[in-house]
Design a protein around this motif. Structure first.
Motif, PDB file in Angstrom:
ATOM      1  N   LYS A  95       0.638   7.030 -11.854  1.00  0.00           N
ATOM      2  CA  LYS A  95      -0.698   6.914 -11.261  1.00  0.00           C
ATOM      3  C   LYS A  95      -0.716   5.336 -10.835  1.00  0.00           C
ATOM      4  O   LYS A  95      -0.413   4.325 -11.646  1.00  0.00           O
ATOM      5  N   VAL A  96      -1.230   5.154  -9.714  1.00  0.00           N
ATOM      6  CA  VAL A  96      -1.082   3.941  -9.066  1.00  0.00           C
ATOM      7  C   VAL A  96      -2.475   3.521  -8.362  1.00  0.00           C
ATOM      8  O   VAL A  96      -3.287   4.331  -8.114  1.00  0.00           O
ATOM      9  N   LEU A  97      -3.022   2.399  -8.767  1.00  0.00           N
ATOM     10  CA  LEU A  97      -4.359   1.932  -8.048  1.00  0.00           C
ATOM     11  C   LEU A  97      -3.910   1.175  -6.553  1.00  0.00           C
ATOM     12  O   LEU A  97      -2.930   0.297  -6.517  1.00  0.00           O
ATOM     13  N   ASP A  98      -4.558   1.949  -5.517  1.00  0.00           N
ATOM     14  CA  ASP A  98      -4.086   1.092  -4.061  1.00  0.00           C
ATOM     15  C   ASP A  98      -5.389   0.176  -3.887  1.00  0.00           C
ATOM     16  O   ASP A  98      -6.460   0.301  -4.054  1.00  0.00           O
ATOM     17  N   PHE A 101      -7.985   0.183  -1.025  1.00  0.00           N
ATOM     18  CA  PHE A 101      -8.970   1.130  -1.014  1.00  0.00           C
ATOM     19  C   PHE A 101      -9.620   1.237  -2.250  1.00  0.00           C
ATOM     20  O   PHE A 101     -10.658   1.730  -2.510  1.00  0.00           O
ATOM     21  N   ASP A 102      -9.049   0.430  -3.511  1.00  0.00           N
ATOM     22  CA  ASP A 102      -9.499   0.487  -4.644  1.00  0.00           C
ATOM     23  C   ASP A 102      -9.639   2.071  -5.066  1.00  0.00           C
ATOM     24  O   ASP A 102     -10.821   2.387  -5.686  1.00  0.00           O
ATOM     25  N   GLU A 103      -8.587   2.561  -4.960  1.00  0.00           N
ATOM     26  CA  GLU A 103      -8.416   4.211  -5.211  1.00  0.00           C
ATOM     27  C   GLU A 103      -7.352   4.402  -5.925  1.00  0.00           C
ATOM     28  O   GLU A 103      -6.119   4.083  -5.793  1.00  0.00           O
ATOM     29  N   GLU A 104      -7.748   5.162  -6.969  1.00  0.00           N
ATOM     30  CA  GLU A 104      -6.500   5.760  -7.852  1.00  0.00           C
ATOM     31  C   GLU A 104      -5.710   6.855  -7.243  1.00  0.00           C
ATOM     32  O   GLU A 104      -6.458   7.869  -6.580  1.00  0.00           O
ATOM     33  N   MET A 105      -4.330   6.850  -7.288  1.00  0.00           N
ATOM     34  CA  MET A 105      -3.567   8.060  -6.654  1.00  0.00           C
ATOM     35  C   MET A 105      -2.600   8.575  -7.566  1.00  0.00           C
ATOM     36  O   MET A 105      -2.177   7.810  -8.514  1.00  0.00           O
ATOM     37  N   ASN A 147       4.433   0.759  10.047  1.00  0.00           N
ATOM     38  CA  ASN A 147       3.389   0.100  11.062  1.00  0.00           C
ATOM     39  C   ASN A 147       3.421  -1.353  11.037  1.00  0.00           C
ATOM     40  O   ASN A 147       2.529  -2.149  11.662  1.00  0.00           O
ATOM     41  N   GLY A 148       4.219  -1.936   9.935  1.00  0.00           N
ATOM     42  CA  GLY A 148       4.054  -3.296   9.633  1.00  0.00           C
ATOM     43  C   GLY A 148       3.208  -3.884   8.712  1.00  0.00           C
ATOM     44  O   GLY A 148       3.405  -5.037   8.233  1.00  0.00           O
ATOM     45  N   LEU A 149       2.101  -3.013   8.255  1.00  0.00           N
ATOM     46  CA  LEU A 149       1.043  -3.188   7.165  1.00  0.00           C
ATOM     47  C   LEU A 149       1.736  -3.197   5.914  1.00  0.00           C
ATOM     48  O   LEU A 149       2.769  -2.550   5.426  1.00  0.00           O
ATOM     49  N   ILE A 150       1.088  -4.360   5.206  1.00  0.00           N
ATOM     50  CA  ILE A 150       1.628  -4.241   3.583  1.00  0.00           C
ATOM     51  C   ILE A 150       0.387  -3.787   2.852  1.00  0.00           C
ATOM     52  O   ILE A 150      -0.822  -4.263   2.789  1.00  0.00           O
ATOM     53  N   CYS A 151       0.679  -2.999   2.036  1.00  0.00           N
ATOM     54  CA  CYS A 151      -0.270  -2.136   1.095  1.00  0.00           C
ATOM     55  C   CYS A 151       0.317  -2.754  -0.290  1.00  0.00           C
ATOM     56  O   CYS A 151       1.657  -2.875  -0.612  1.00  0.00           O
ATOM     57  N   GLN A 152      -0.672  -2.764  -1.072  1.00  0.00           N
ATOM     58  CA  GLN A 152      -0.382  -2.921  -2.588  1.00  0.00           C
ATOM     59  C   GLN A 152      -0.799  -1.772  -3.517  1.00  0.00           C
ATOM     60  O   GLN A 152      -2.065  -1.423  -3.321  1.00  0.00           O
ATOM     61  N   TYR A 153      -0.106  -1.746  -4.510  1.00  0.00           N
ATOM     62  CA  TYR A 153      -0.375  -0.792  -5.287  1.00  0.00           C
ATOM     63  C   TYR A 153       0.212  -1.273  -6.707  1.00  0.00           C
ATOM     64  O   TYR A 153       1.042  -1.695  -7.058  1.00  0.00           O
TER      65      TYR A 153
END
Length: 162
Positions: A95-98, A101-105, A147-153
């Motif tokens: 279970k991670v938090l994006d 988007f402040d969204e749990e996945m 696409n080069g974007l950095i996302c944090q989880y």
């Protein structure tokens, strides 16, 4: 000599492939052989669409059988009971938090042959999977997308067994 890539599978993934292989060999081969026999009995094969379709289906079945057998030959099954639940690895449900988007996945980390984004099963070789492997609860990982974007989880929970 090139090294053969291991196909990492969970036990459930292994079962699914073995079941599909059994179905293809036992059920589908007989079905398509029957279709070919029926079409052949209709006479002229040069303009027989049913015959051509049945032969195409037979070719597809044999190709899929060969593909599954190749996967199984190089399969390495992850024994979920031996997976350290403190760190993310193949065979874990996470279970991670994006953060963006402040969204749990909820994601399941599987080998590349089992990956299916619609079922939340991500490959250990995908950008997200690579970033998460080895992380622990409370860790925040940066994922560089194609696409080069950095996302944090942020890792919220890790469970064994898929």
């Amino acid at each position: 000599m090139t090294e053969t890539k291991k196909n990492i599978l969970t036990y459930a993934g292994l079962q699914k492939l073995e079941d599909e292989l059994h179905d293809l060999k036992v059920v589908r081969r007989k079905e398509v052989a029957g279709k070919i026999k029926e079409a052949r009995e209709q006479g002229d094969l040069s303009e027989n669409a049913e015959y051509d379709a049945a032969k195409d289906e037979q070719r597809d079945i044999e190709a899929r059988i060969e593909e599954i057998e190749k996967i199984l030959k190089n399969a390495e099954v992850v024994v979920e009971d031996e997976v350290d639940a403190a760190k993310i690895n193949v065979g874990c449900k996470v279970k991670v938090l994006d953060k963006e988007f402040d969204e749990e996945m909820e994601l399941k980390i599987v080998g590349s042959t089992e990956a299916n984004s619609l079922e939340g099963k991500i490959s250990n070789e995908s950008p997200v999977g690579k970033a998460l492997i080895g992380a622990a609860v409370g860790d925040t990982v940066d994922v560089e997308m194609p696409n080069g974007l950095i996302c944090q989880y942020s890792v919220l929970a890790i469970e064994r067994n898929i």
